[in-house]
Scaffold this active site. Structure first.
Site, PDB file in Angstrom:
ATOM      1  N   CYS A 163      -2.774   3.878   1.570  1.00 40.14           N
ATOM      2  CA  CYS A 163      -2.244   2.630   2.121  1.00 40.14           C
ATOM      3  C   CYS A 163      -3.173   1.502   1.697  1.00 40.14           C
ATOM      4  O   CYS A 163      -4.358   1.510   2.050  1.00 40.14           O
ATOM      5  CB  CYS A 163      -2.200   2.738   3.643  1.00 40.14           C
ATOM      6  N   CYS A 198       1.451  -1.536  -2.684  1.00 40.87           N
ATOM      7  CA  CYS A 198       1.784  -0.938  -1.391  1.00 40.87           C
ATOM      8  C   CYS A 198       2.395   0.399  -1.780  1.00 40.87           C
ATOM      9  O   CYS A 198       3.256   0.453  -2.674  1.00 40.87           O
ATOM     10  CB  CYS A 198       2.792  -1.802  -0.641  1.00 40.87           C
TER      11      CYS A 198
HETATM   12  N1  DGL Z   1       2.073   1.712   2.592  1.00 40.25           N
HETATM   13  C1  DGL Z   1       1.266   0.632   3.040  1.00 40.25           C
HETATM   14  C2  DGL Z   1       0.441   0.054   1.890  1.00 40.25           C
HETATM   15  O1  DGL Z   1       0.171   0.701   0.908  1.00 40.25           O
HETATM   16  C3  DGL Z   1       1.854  -0.514   3.796  1.00 40.25           C
HETATM   17  C4  DGL Z   1       3.075  -0.494   4.620  1.00 40.25           C
HETATM   18  C5  DGL Z   1       2.887  -1.191   5.960  1.00 40.25           C
HETATM   19  O2  DGL Z   1       2.980  -2.431   6.044  1.00 40.25           O
HETATM   20  O3  DGL Z   1       2.621  -0.460   6.906  1.00 40.25           O
HETATM   21  O4  DGL Z   1       0.013  -1.063   1.973  1.00 40.25           O
END
Ligand code: DGL
Length: 289
Positions: free
Chosen positions: A91, A205
């Site tokens: 993330c 993301c």
């Molecule tokens: N998957 C997360 C990232 O890589 C973000 C998604 C969210 O906003 O929770 O930033």
């Protein structure tokens, strides 16, 4: 999940017994599955825990102090319950902020996921690159530091997409996602300036590679989409050592853990099983705001 590689044999000399590492892949939701795919491909011998803090989703909207506290609280419990040997923070929104606190708190290696700005600067020919991320990630000092350190000679557009991660979640849950909605989210990435056009967009993301097909379809012109997942998998393999690349007799264990589990539809279960996550646990941890 410490399993002996020689389990099943009657004679097990201790000196040959090698513990099987457990890798915890963590995200706010389903985006980390795009990293998980590469990590499991590279580390076929490891046990896997995929943890989604869906009670906290989306992280992109959380204020920085709240996000640090939330990730530390969730990790505290995941580490106590699943005893990982290595954690991948799949993330960007969390990695660009929380890694120092996690490394200070836990004596486990953490591999983060951060915007691929250096590779983007190396790949662009037009000099125009866009960083497609959550509003949280584009606001971070860390991200801005990457831009000034590695892309000083480029024209960098930071795009904080407010709804794209949720659209990716919806798609994986089997809901219909309209091309127009995807197009509106990615439109600011496409910049034309003095006869030049954006030619590289970083997928900063982990949810966004789930929408790569519609993004390619609706893009006003073709660009290179940079996904850092293969580089993350290489780093994990490097830290755990080459033995972890080989598949074990009898396969490996893999589970998915959710902190809310409210959106687990039939199509999502199928998608999880298709990624090797047939076993799904709900370990509730509500977000207190
Ligand atoms: N998957 C997360 C990232 O890589 C973000 C998604 C969210 O906003 O929770 O930033």
């Amino acid at each position: 999940m410490q399993v002996d590689l020689l389990a099943g044999t009657t004679h097990r000399p201790a000196v040959l017994a090698r513990p099987v590492p457990t890798i915890l892949v963590f995200d706010s939701g389903l985006g980390g599955l795009t990293v998980l795919a590469r990590v499991t491909e590279a580390c076929r011998g490891a046990d896997i825990v995929y943890a989604a803090d869906d009670a906290g989703f989306p992280y992109g909207r959380l204020e920085e102090g709240a996000l640090v506290a939330r990730v530390l609280a969730v990790m505290e419990r995941l580490v106590a319950r699943h005893r990982p040997d290595l954690v991948v923070i799949a993330c960007n929104t969390a990695s660009t902020l929380v890694l120092p606190a996690l490394r200070a708190r836990f004596a486990i290696p953490f591999v983060g996921t951060v915007p691929a700005i250096k590779p983007a600067a190396a790949a662009t020919r037009s000099g125009l690159i866009s960083v497609l991320a959550t509003p949280g990630t584009v606001a971070r000092d860390y991200t801005r530091g990457l831009v000034s350190t590695y892309a000083g000679g480029c024209d960098v557009t930071l795009v904080g997409a407010t709804g794209l991660a949720a659209l990716a979640e919806a798609a994986l849950r089997g809901e219909r996602v309209e091309d127009d909605a995807v197009a509106a989210e990615i439109a600011p990435c496409f910049v034309e300036r003095e006869g030049r056009r954006t030619d590289v967009v970083t997928l900063s993301c982990t949810h966004y590679p789930l929408l790569l097909e519609p993004m390619r379809r609706v893009a006003p012109w073709p660009v290179e989409w940079l996904d850092p997942a293969p580089a993350i998998a290489r780093r994990v393999l490097q830290l755990l050592g080459p033995e972890v690349a080989a598949e074990r007799a009898g396969g490996h264990e893999a589970i998915a853990v959710f902190t809310a589990g409210v959106g687990i539809t039939g199509p999502l279960r199928i998608a999880l099983a298709g990624r090797g996550l047939a076993e799904v646990l709900i370990e509730p941890l509500p977000l207190v705001s």
